[in-house]
Design a protein around this motif. Structure first.
Motif: not given
Length: 402
Positions: A5-33
């Motif tokens: 269903s369209g709702l499942v697609w929407l939730l799945t895409v939103a979840g993946i985008v959310g993980l990418l944003l989390f990755d950027f703001f909490f891990h990548v935004r501040k450069a570190h090793i």
């Protein structure tokens, strides 16, 4: 599960985008090793998410759907690990400081996900309209498998130089040095591009080329567009953390190309057998179905896992693998120490790693040590690293190591 269903697609895409944003703001935004612990922890989290999603697919869609998802996910993950070799060469050739590599990798993952989504949509449209596309996809995979075998044993230390990279170098004129992970900096009062933008374009462009092989591979395991998309997305999500986790082991997987060639050949044959079953090409059997035995998805999954396990075990037990890993790591650490890193503390750590790799090399059988000593360019690089280190110790710019 076939008609999601369209709702499942929407939730799945939103979840993946959310993980990418989390990755950027909490891990990548501040450069570190990233530490090994951090990389291991987050790799485990992303793999767990992918496995739990597959469990959900199996529960709600049935065993066949679950087998298709897991076969697709494992295959795409294996291809992604192979891609890490190329990322390593690109980041080294562009001399990207270790702390700034995370942002480059995340950018590459986003570009790859967008490109592969487009290829998935195109592939699904072609499959629904033209049955002969299975023949084409099968031939692409068989040719790719052959190229992997043909390319095995060539100079793996040569950085990629595809047309995307050549185009970027020609039109993106950048400064000579990095300014952290910034895309722009000021030089003599003028705003100029940094090499960071160039390496991002190179990684993104190379990712798109990788998609040309990986998308036909997963369509050979499932034609369910939702499963193709999710298996591809989850295989990419933890790639940045995986890069830092298995960085040192990448060079050890000397037989990975053979394993991937076998997997791609298997899927290529599976696609061609399926194409024969669905055949409507006029000049093949007068457009009539060819009754051929197809390879079940569950059997494909078992074979893929078995091939990968055999490849990894043989690579890890191989003396050749140990020798290649130690040499590649020593070369990389020497280049980092001399030309890439500027942080005195991290330079000292890199030199200590170089000493460890040199100690490992001394434990190899004599025939491998003789071959290493015969590599004049490598030996000159190592001598130069030791000379520069001695100069820095004398100048008080780094610590002496026992």
């Amino acid at each position: 599960m076939q008609d999601v269903s369209g709702l499942v697609w929407l939730l799945t895409v939103a979840g993946i985008v959310g993980l990418l944003l989390f990755d950027f703001f909490f891990h990548v935004r501040k450069a570190h090793i990233p530490t090994i612990g951090e990389a291991a922890r987050w790799t485990g989290i992303y793999v767990s998410i992918a496995l739990l999603f597959g469990l959900g697919v199996t529960i709600f869609g049935g065993g066949q759907m679950g087998a298709e998802y897991f076969a697709g996910y494992i295959t795409e993950e294996a291809l992604s690990v192979d891609n890490l070799f190329v990322f390593l060469l690109l980041l080294t050739s562009f001399k990207v400081p270790r702390a700034d590599q995370q942002k480059v990798l995340l950018f590459g993952i986003v570009v790859s996900l967008i490109a592969r989504t487009g290829f998935i949509a195109l592939g699904a449209a072609l499959i629904n309209s033209f049955a002969w596309i299975f023949y084409l996809f099968g031939l692409i995979l068989l040719m790719t498998a052959g190229n992997l075998l043909k390319g095995h044993g060539t100079d793996d230390d040569e950085p990629p130089n595809n047309f995307v990279i050549r185009l970027a170098r020609r039109f993106l004129h950048t400064s000579e040095t990095y300014d952290g992970d910034k895309l722009f900096t000021y030089e003599n009062g003028r705003r100029v591009l940094t090499p960071m933008l160039l390496v991002m374009v190179a990684i993104g462009g190379t990712d798109i080329l990788f998609a040309l092989d990986s998308i036909p591979a997963i369509f050979g395991l499932t034609q369910n567009t939702y499963l193709v998309f999710t298996a591809t997305a989850f295989s990419l999500m933890g790639l940045r953390q995986l890069y830092f986790l298995i960085d040192g082991l990448l060079d050890r997987l000397v037989y990975l190309s053979y394993g991937l060639a076998a997997i791609l050949a298997l899927i290529g044959v599976k696609l061609i057998l399926h194409a024969m079953h669905e055949n409507n090409v006029p000049f093949i059997n007068d457009g009539e179905t060819i009754h051929a035995t197809e390879i079940p998805t569950l059997l494909s999954l078992i074979l893929i896992v078995g091939i990968l396990l055999l490849t990894v075990v043989v690579s890890l037990l191989s003396p050749k693998g140990r020798a290649q890993m130690y040499v590649a790591a020593a070369r990389r650490h020497a280049n980092e120490f001399l030309d890439i890193e500027t942080d005195p503390n991290y330079c000292d750590e890199i030199f200590h790693r170089l000493l460890n790799e040199e100690a490992h090399i001394k434990t190899l059988p004599e025939k491998y040590r003789a071959r290493i000593r015969a590599e004049s360019e490598l030996m000159a690089l190592l001598r130069r690293a030791h000379e520069v280190h001695d100069e820095r110790v004398a100048a008080g710019r780094c610590y002496a190591r026992a």
